[in-house]
Design an enzyme around this catalytic site. Sequence first.
Site, PDB file in Angstrom:
ATOM      1  N   HIS A  32       2.784   3.829  -8.939  1.00 27.08           N
ATOM      2  CA  HIS A  32       2.650   2.401  -9.261  1.00 27.08           C
ATOM      3  C   HIS A  32       3.911   1.885  -9.969  1.00 27.08           C
ATOM      4  CE1 HIS A  32      -1.344   2.249  -7.759  1.00 27.08           C
ATOM      5  NE2 HIS A  32      -1.833   3.099  -8.644  1.00 27.08           N
ATOM      6  N   ASP A  49       0.829  -1.213   0.000  1.00 28.70           N
ATOM      7  CA  ASP A  49       0.000   0.000   0.000  1.00 28.70           C
ATOM      8  C   ASP A  49       0.864   1.265   0.000  1.00 28.70           C
ATOM      9  OD1 ASP A  49      -2.293   1.501   0.033  1.00 28.70           O
ATOM     10  OD2 ASP A  49      -2.556   1.377   2.204  1.00 28.70           O
ATOM     11  N   LEU A  55      11.103 -20.361  -5.516  1.00 32.63           N
ATOM     12  CA  LEU A  55      10.182 -19.432  -4.838  1.00 32.63           C
ATOM     13  C   LEU A  55       8.871 -19.427  -5.622  1.00 32.63           C
ATOM     14  CD1 LEU A  55       9.514 -16.927  -2.957  1.00 32.63           C
ATOM     15  CD2 LEU A  55      10.454 -15.507  -4.778  1.00 32.63           C
ATOM     16  N   TRP A  70       2.744   8.033  -2.606  1.00 31.80           N
ATOM     17  CA  TRP A  70       4.152   8.253  -2.950  1.00 31.80           C
ATOM     18  C   TRP A  70       4.248   8.995  -4.282  1.00 31.80           C
ATOM     19  CZ3 TRP A  70       7.659   7.457  -6.770  1.00 31.80           C
ATOM     20  CH2 TRP A  70       9.006   7.486  -6.432  1.00 31.80           C
TER      21      TRP A  70
HETATM   22  C1  FPP Z   1      -1.890   0.118  -3.410  1.00 29.05           C
HETATM   23  O1  FPP Z   1      -1.444   1.456  -3.349  1.00 29.05           O
HETATM   24  C2  FPP Z   1      -1.316  -0.542  -4.564  1.00 29.05           C
HETATM   25  C3  FPP Z   1      -2.035  -1.083  -5.582  1.00 29.05           C
HETATM   26  C4  FPP Z   1      -3.500  -1.069  -5.641  1.00 29.05           C
HETATM   27  C5  FPP Z   1      -1.356  -1.692  -6.747  1.00 29.05           C
HETATM   28  C6  FPP Z   1      -0.131  -2.496  -6.438  1.00 29.05           C
HETATM   29  C7  FPP Z   1       0.687  -2.533  -7.660  1.00 29.05           C
HETATM   30  C8  FPP Z   1       2.029  -2.497  -7.716  1.00 29.05           C
HETATM   31  C9  FPP Z   1       2.904  -2.573  -6.524  1.00 29.05           C
HETATM   32  C10 FPP Z   1       2.745  -2.370  -9.003  1.00 29.05           C
HETATM   33  C11 FPP Z   1       2.338  -3.347 -10.023  1.00 29.05           C
HETATM   34  C12 FPP Z   1       2.670  -4.725  -9.631  1.00 29.05           C
HETATM   35  C13 FPP Z   1       2.834  -5.705 -10.516  1.00 29.05           C
HETATM   36  C14 FPP Z   1       3.175  -7.063 -10.044  1.00 29.05           C
HETATM   37  C15 FPP Z   1       2.727  -5.458 -11.964  1.00 29.05           C
HETATM   38  P1  FPP Z   1      -2.513   2.611  -3.485  1.00 29.05           P
HETATM   39  O2  FPP Z   1      -2.611   3.003  -4.921  1.00 29.05           O
HETATM   40  O3  FPP Z   1      -3.807   2.206  -2.846  1.00 29.05           O
HETATM   41  O4  FPP Z   1      -1.812   3.739  -2.661  1.00 29.05           O
HETATM   42  P2  FPP Z   1      -2.512   4.886  -1.819  1.00 29.05           P
HETATM   43  O5  FPP Z   1      -3.103   4.220  -0.587  1.00 29.05           O
HETATM   44  O6  FPP Z   1      -1.376   5.781  -1.482  1.00 29.05           O
HETATM   45  O7  FPP Z   1      -3.546   5.521  -2.692  1.00 29.05           O
END
Ligand code: FPP
Length: 225
Positions: free
Chosen positions: A29, A12, A122, A17
């Site tokens: 992302h 998260d 893994l 960020w």
């Molecule tokens: C949560 O942060 C993150 C996500 C919903 C997406 C996770 C994706 C990645 C780490 C990158 C892509 C991964 C792969 C494997 C291709 P948020 O957007 O909810 O953050 P916020 O709480 O600051 O809004």
Amino acid sequence: MNPLNHVAIIMDGNGRWGLKFKNSRKAGHKAGLNTVEKIIKSSIKHNIKFLTLYAFSTENWKRPKSEIMYLFNLLENFLVNKIDQLHTQNIKLKIIGNKNFSSKLNKLLKKAEQKTFNNNKLQINLALNYGSKSELLNAFKKLKKNKQKISENNLNKYLQTSNIPDPDLLIRTGNTNRLSNFLLWQLAYSEIFFEKKLWPSFNENDFKKIIKKYRIIKRNFGNIS
Ligand code: FPP
């Protein structure tokens, strides 16, 4: 010292960020994907056998379409560019969640799972369009349909995590203390670490520090002493 077989992560904080450092959630992302690669490497170093990453929840469909498209595009490029590398490192990729994406992405996911199926260094379980409540409901429906007794063992068989041991450790980055419909059944006895850092800022050293703390926790699973 506690053995560490399975780590689950709620990644998260990408959006915050991205807004803070690049004025764009999408950039967050992209940076989050770099952290994914670092943590995969680090998991191998720590001899972790299962790494479950929450990449997209059933609730994430509520986000703006352009952000959703960006995320899936990122994933497509990752699969196209990195699957051979994962395969060479003897990494198995498994998707948990409902695979009802574009036919291009569905094909890429299937190909990646098939290619890496026999790997055993893994196992990365990528939770995509995953929601724990929906997973549990489907498992109960299957039990009923097959007229099977309701028992822990039988239910486990119909979860998407069948054949995967429960996580020993759950890490959630991003300074938010909730489970967000992630592995609600499987996390029953996991050790949980909430990390203040946003996912793109999380690094190998932070991971190492959490593992060190986890190793010495007294895990008694409801027993005494
Ligand atoms: C949560 O942060 C993150 C996500 C919903 C997406 C996770 C994706 C990645 C780490 C990158 C892509 C991964 C792969 C494997 C291709 P948020 O957007 O909810 O953050 P916020 O709480 O600051 O809004």
